[in-house]
Structure formats: C-alpha cells, structure tokens
Design a protein around this motif. Structure first.
Motif, PDB file in Angstrom:
ATOM      1  N   LEU A  23       0.837  -1.191   0.000  1.00 30.36           N
ATOM      2  CA  LEU A  23       0.000   0.000   0.000  1.00 30.36           C
ATOM      3  C   LEU A  23       0.873   1.242   0.000  1.00 30.36           C
ATOM      4  O   LEU A  23       1.629   1.478   0.950  1.00 30.36           O
ATOM      5  CB  LEU A  23      -0.923   0.022   1.222  1.00 30.36           C
ATOM      6  N   CYS A  69      -2.916  -3.570   9.143  1.00 30.91           N
ATOM      7  CA  CYS A  69      -3.257  -2.463   8.247  1.00 30.91           C
ATOM      8  C   CYS A  69      -4.689  -2.024   8.523  1.00 30.91           C
ATOM      9  O   CYS A  69      -5.565  -2.843   8.804  1.00 30.91           O
ATOM     10  CB  CYS A  69      -3.110  -2.890   6.790  1.00 30.91           C
ATOM     11  N   VAL A  70      -4.925  -0.728   8.387  1.00 29.43           N
ATOM     12  CA  VAL A  70      -6.266  -0.178   8.631  1.00 29.43           C
ATOM     13  C   VAL A  70      -7.288  -0.761   7.637  1.00 29.43           C
ATOM     14  O   VAL A  70      -8.471  -0.816   7.930  1.00 29.43           O
ATOM     15  CB  VAL A  70      -6.220   1.366   8.586  1.00 29.43           C
ATOM     16  N   TRP A 151       0.009   2.257   8.681  1.00 29.34           N
ATOM     17  CA  TRP A 151       0.299   3.513   7.960  1.00 29.34           C
ATOM     18  C   TRP A 151       1.274   4.373   8.757  1.00 29.34           C
ATOM     19  O   TRP A 151       1.879   5.303   8.219  1.00 29.34           O
ATOM     20  CB  TRP A 151      -0.981   4.284   7.600  1.00 29.34           C
TER      21      TRP A 151
HETATM   22 MO   LIG Z   1      -2.614   1.541   5.031  1.00 25.89          MO
END
Ligand SMILES: [Mo]
Ligand SMILES: Nc1nc2c(c(=O)[nH]1)N[C@H]1C(S)=C(S)[C@@H](COP(=O)(O)O)O[C@H]1N2
Length: 189
Positions: A23, A69-70, A151
């Motif tokens: 990502l 990860c979100v 992130w």
């Molecule tokens: Mo992310």
C-alpha cells in the motif's frame, strides 16, 4: 499454530493474510543503498545525517511482530532486522520538550508519532526475512511501529524530525486517526 489460536492475537475487525500486500500513496520509490540518507533534525542536541552504512553499523536487533493495516489485513510473525529507535535517541539527544516525532519519506509521505511510543516500540529496519527490504515495501530503510496501524510505519524513510508539538501527517490530515491503536480500533477520526 492453528488459525483459531492465531486469531486470538488479532485486534478487532482484522483478518489474517499470508501474503504481504503493498500500500503506497503513489508509485514505489527506488533509492539505492549507496545514495540513501537519513536526516535527523529538529529539537535535538546533535542533528545528524546518516547514510546506509552508518545505520547498519549501529547495534542491530531482530524484530518479530504482527502488523495490522487499517484496511483490515494483519500479517503475523513478520521478521525484520534494524535499529531500535532508542539507539537513535541516544545519538541525537532530543531536548526535554521534544515529545513528538514526524517521519518523512522520499515520496513526500509523512506520519506523526509520540516519542514515548517510539521509545517502547519503534524501529528503523533494513531487512525483511533476512534479506534487503524490497523497494515496494520501503527499502532500503523504513520505520516499523508494530503497536500502531501500519500507515504509521513510514517506507523509504528520509527524515526524522523531533518537535515540541504534534504535527499530523499524510493520512492523519485525510481522516485517519491520529493515535491509530489497533487494539482500540482507532481507524478513522
Ligand atoms: Mo494503510
Ligand atoms: N513513504 C510511505 N510510507 C508508507 C506509505 C506510503 O504511501 N508512503 N503507506 C503507508 C500505508 S497506508 C501502509 S498500510 C503501509 C504499507 O506497507 P507495505 O506496502 O510494506 O505493506 O506503509 C505505510 N507507509
């Protein structure tokens, strides 16, 4: 370990992936090791610019951690090699009022983290699974903060700035949570 036991380690709303998704806000960056530089600046007694060799020559650590990860994938037991954030702090000696850190990257990405969290669970890593980190995953050097959503782990790390105030980064100014704790499911603000 069976999937049920593994899922006990999962924060709410996450699922396990065996793959390693990529990502990035834009195209992947290619920074050769011999052109890598990391500027450590802001409220510190000893600002410095480290190259790749400088970093690798610091005391190294093997880190095994889960990443979350979100977008809801989690990857368990990822293995990294790098330097504890604490080691960097001992070198640059932040001022007493330097309570916040901003990581900056070669692609213009930024993310902010309280110094306290980085002292407990922050790393600068240069190997994944005993091999140099691939470009797509942020090599030659990325940040790793396993305790927070992924992130907060800046790829292609280029600067570390110590501040006396918090300064929300790329995703934090675009609706993501500032604190980003997966256990509390702090996804969006
Ligand atoms: Mo992310
Ligand atoms: N420099 C930089 N770091 C970044 C990003 C980015 O776009 N640029 N994306 C973040 C996001 S949203 C996630 S989920 C992870 C993804 O890391 P991966 O591609 O290695 O899975 O990197 C984070 N660090």
């Amino acid at each position: 370990m069976d999937q049920n036991k593994k899922s006990l380690k999962l924060p709410p709303g996450q699922f396990i992936t065996p793959s390693f998704p990529v990502l990035s806000k834009g195209p992947s960056v290619h920074v050769p090791q011999d052109r890598y530089s990391l500027s450590i600046e802001g409220l510190v007694q000893n600002p410095m610019i480290l190259n790749f060799k400088d970093l690798v020559d610091l005391e190294s650590k093997e880190i095994t951690c889960n990443i979350h990860c979100v977008t809801k994938w989690s990857k368990l037991d990822t293995k990294w090699t790098g330097v504890e954030f604490e080691t960097i702090v001992q070198l640059v000696k932040p001022a007493k009022n330097a309570l916040f850190v901003v990581f900056g990257s070669f692609d213009g990405y930024k993310t902010n983290i309280p110094l306290k969290i980085l002292l407990e669970d922050g790393y600068l890593v240069y190997k994944y699974d005993q091999k140099p980190i691939e470009d797509i995953h942020g090599g030659p050097v990325r940040a790793l903060v396993p305790r927070l959503y992924f992130w907060k782990s800046a790829k292609w790390l280029n600067s570390i700035t110590f501040l006396d105030h918090d300064e929300p980064g790329f995703w934090e100014t675009r609706g993501y949570s500032n604190s980003a704790d997966p256990i509390k499911e702090e996804r969006y603000s």
